[in-house]
Design an enzyme around this catalytic site. Sequence first.
Site, PDB file in Angstrom:
ATOM      1  N   LYS A 192       0.848  -1.184   0.000  1.00  0.00           N
ATOM      2  CA  LYS A 192       0.000   0.000   0.000  1.00  0.00           C
ATOM      3  C   LYS A 192       0.884   1.234   0.000  1.00  0.00           C
ATOM      4  CE  LYS A 192      -1.935   2.616   3.400  1.00  0.00           C
ATOM      5  NZ  LYS A 192      -1.682   3.885   2.714  1.00  0.00           N
ATOM      6  N   GLU A 267       9.653   0.445  10.827  1.00  0.00           N
ATOM      7  CA  GLU A 267      10.662   1.479  10.793  1.00  0.00           C
ATOM      8  C   GLU A 267       9.917   2.770  11.077  1.00  0.00           C
ATOM      9  OE1 GLU A 267      12.681   3.892   8.072  1.00  0.00           O
ATOM     10  OE2 GLU A 267      12.769   4.294  10.227  1.00  0.00           O
ATOM     11  N   CYS A 301      13.300  10.229   8.240  1.00  0.00           N
ATOM     12  CA  CYS A 301      13.209   9.610   9.558  1.00  0.00           C
ATOM     13  C   CYS A 301      14.512   9.717  10.336  1.00  0.00           C
ATOM     14  CB  CYS A 301      12.778   8.157   9.436  1.00  0.00           C
ATOM     15  SG  CYS A 301      13.693   7.266   8.188  1.00  0.00           S
ATOM     16  N   GLU A 405       9.177  14.440  17.370  1.00  0.00           N
ATOM     17  CA  GLU A 405       9.607  14.476  15.978  1.00  0.00           C
ATOM     18  C   GLU A 405       8.776  15.486  15.212  1.00  0.00           C
ATOM     19  OE1 GLU A 405       8.821  10.965  13.646  1.00  0.00           O
ATOM     20  OE2 GLU A 405      10.782  11.089  12.677  1.00  0.00           O
TER      21      GLU A 405
END
Lengths: 505, 516
Positions: A192, A267, A301, A405
């Site tokens: 996806k 992840e 990331c 973050e």
Amino acid sequence: MTELPEFHELTLPNGFSYKQPTGLFINNKFVPSIKKETIDTIDPSNGEKICSVYAASEEDVDVAVKAAKDAFKTTWRHTSGSDRGRLLVKLSELCERDTDKLAAIEAIDSGKPFEQNAKGDIGELYNVLRYYGGWADKVHGQTIPVDDNKLAYTVHEPYGVCGQIIPWNYPLCMLSWKIGPALAAGNTIVLKSAEQTPLSALYLCNLVVEAGFPAGVVNIISGLGPVAGSALSTHPLVSKIAFTGSTAVGQIIQKAASSNMKAVTLETGGKSPLVIFEDANLEQAVKWAAFGIFFNSGQVCTSNSRVLIQEPIYMKFIEKLKECIDSDYKQGLPFGDDTVMVGPQVSKQQQDRILKYIEIGKKEGAKVFTGGYKVTDDEVLAKGYFVKPTIFYDVTPEMTIFKEEIFGPVVSCIPFKTEEEAIELANDTLYGLAAALFSKDITRAHKVARELEAGMVWINSSNDSDFRVPFGGVKMSGIGRELGEYGLTNYTQTKAYHVNLGLKL
Amino acid sequence: MLRTSICLKKSIPSLVRFYSTNKLPLSVPITLPNGIKYDQPTGLFINNEFVPSRQGKTFEVISPSTEEEITHVYEAREDDVNIAVEAATHAFENTDWATQDPAIRGKLLYNLAELVEEHQDVLASIESLDNGKALQLAKGDVGLVAAYIRSCAGWADKVYGKLIETGSTHFSYSRREPLGVCGQIIPWNFPLLMWSWKIAPALATGNTCVLKTAESTPLSALYASKLVKEAGFPRGVLNIVSGFGGTVGAAIASHPKIKKVAFTGSTRTGRTIMKAAAESNLKKITLELGGKSPNIVFADADINKAVQNIILGIYYNSGEVCCAGSRIYVQESIYDKVLEAFKTQAEAVKVGDPFDLETFQGAQTSQQQLDKILSYIDIGKEEGAKVVTGGSRIGDKGYFIKPTIFADVKEDMRIVKEEIFGPVVTITKFKDVDEVIKLANDSEYGLAAGIHTSDINKAIDVSHKIKAGTVWVNTYNDFHSQVPFGGFGQSGIGREMGAEALDNYTQIKAVRIKIY
């Protein structure tokens, strides 16, 4: 409920015209979603809709998974490693051939600068596919000496159907990191794409067919996380789920996977520290630090979003970092001139989120050295989701912008005195994806590197990944490793065989 | 010694010589028996160019199925070897060939595999013409060549060292580094396949090569050199020197700047090379030598399949296979049945024109080989063995030999002990497992073995007890790029193919950094 044409005829800002597939790619064909649900994809450089594509519902996911399961049982399982490898290498060559096309689609859909960013991504795409093509015939187990009565050996088997959910920050790169090892190891996949960036993956499906993959081996669907992503992570016929995205969603997926004990690799997020000691090569530290937070508009990331600088060089670093932004990190349109380095954020939602963090930072007392606002001074850029590269300094560990973050071009600078203090500050986070440090002293560099709690450590560089080297995080940054040989072992499960050569009861 | 015999043998030049001043052109147009026309390079391939030999010497290349001359090619001598080694040394030491991102080397190998496939028809035809093997077999060879090169392409950036955890005081790791200039000497039985087994792992790991083809089969490697250049390999990385063992082979084995020699050929020559390597600069060696491999049929085998496999084991490639199943052992109770079926099938093997697609067994590769095999047949007859079928040459033009079976042999006969390297096999009966294992292992060689049985435990038990580098169960001559191949005992040193091939071309460096 909308009826879409099979292809949209699109013309991109650089003049490239092509047929954009809209369907779900299942069994080597593009099909409409069963309920005809669609999602719109927006050009983040100007806020305009590019086109719509079909979005998968739970029923569509079921169709795709069953196609993948069928292909696994009937064809793929019996396709030798050498043949799987050849297909991956062929796909790699086709991607290389179509570099400019893929880069253009990537640029318009994600906002990546065409020349300085998207093209490099396509290089990564075909190199990763070729790399895993080279592994496919080399997935070997072991023979294990026990005694004369037993022949013992292991086979590293594929899981079967793997569900893969990828993010929007590196659409095609992330696709290659997922499908490369999965296919090399003999799995079939249902992938996806991110709802913000569905276009390039669909175009790539044309190349999957051209390369000669049997039907059902590669299935790619567009869709919403809570709908299609959720369906994949709970589907009983999916044996493994791999996800890259936020930590919050990663946790949801890990819980959902427990439904049928599917293997999970995640992840997720990071708040990676970059530690600069006073004996560092300052000029290089500045350049790498800038690359590590402003490239890809900070939507990485592993971005070094916290820079820890040893006191004697603290302000000097910050001043030089601003100079670097001004000279090397030109902000502009993705199809603007060749030197544009920083494009828009991928969506309005992301832009708003980043701006909110900036406000919080200011409110909590962090100082702004440069940036800190939405780009509005340029009439053209004001239409898009641009955020000015921002340097916060004198940030402290209690502040929100130290902990959370942001995923944008916003860096927090923190001073430190000693090595011990640096290590403590660096590790003061729930995350543990990457870390970087700059020092000329080999002893200090390796000592400190050993202490940093991270899945990856860069010494004298930052965000300097290579697809041959394992990638992934400790703590809340994830489970498992991608890339390299490690990435391959994530897509196999070990089966031990015992052959009795003579032990009688 | 080889050269002398070639001068003496008859050769009827059927091609018009295009050169008038005794200077051989660097490219000669050739029309193959199947109509394909192509340009055959004749020079030595050094620094990505075809060049004449320094001394201008050339040698004949004969088609073994017609005994006619195909062309001449340039013959390297020691001075040419020196030039090739200089080129390879420069490429290794002074360019980024060995130090660049290894994926680049991998990509070049992928390019080469694609080109080999594109040119498969020409390459297979050249191989058939030069070696004498059936075209259908040559086509199979070329397929294996492309597959193996591809497999090594994938290895290039996956040659790992270790991070060795010795505690927090040190940062210790190992690296696998290339050796440098590798000398490679290949035989004539599978010219292009042997070329690929040598160059692919060597280049993948960052070495540079100087390769000598066999003097009876120099053509396909020279044609393939065009593809090496087209694939993008930088100059000096791969160099081909056509020539003779006594001169070129010896020069390579004793060259002070060559760091490693890899040889496939006879055990006797292997010994010579090992000595030369030791006496010169202690260069690393790997050897793939002779064999006298046992092919064992147990009473519980599927007899039809077993017979097919013993046929394949000895008549495939006209018996010119290092791991040929040249000693057949059949369990007593089925001996007569197997022998009869084997005889029938051996007599049905189609021997003849390599370019006839029905042909299975082509010509032996040279007059010298023909003579050697025929002399062993005479020895067998003299020793008292019974010729069940075959036992003679076919016709008098082309080096064709009838598929031959010797029965009623004694284990100490020369035809049972010595490698014949032709379509000649001995067949012996045995009582039980222990006896056959002893018989099978009674050899200085240890290259391969075949076991035919339906009993899984027997298969594994015997496989583990046979002293051979490869044991085939219910199959034979059944290779795969990822499965290592090589010999025990006097069949060789080292393994080719598989991950193990990489060990032949790398050396380990350990780095230990004190950090506390």
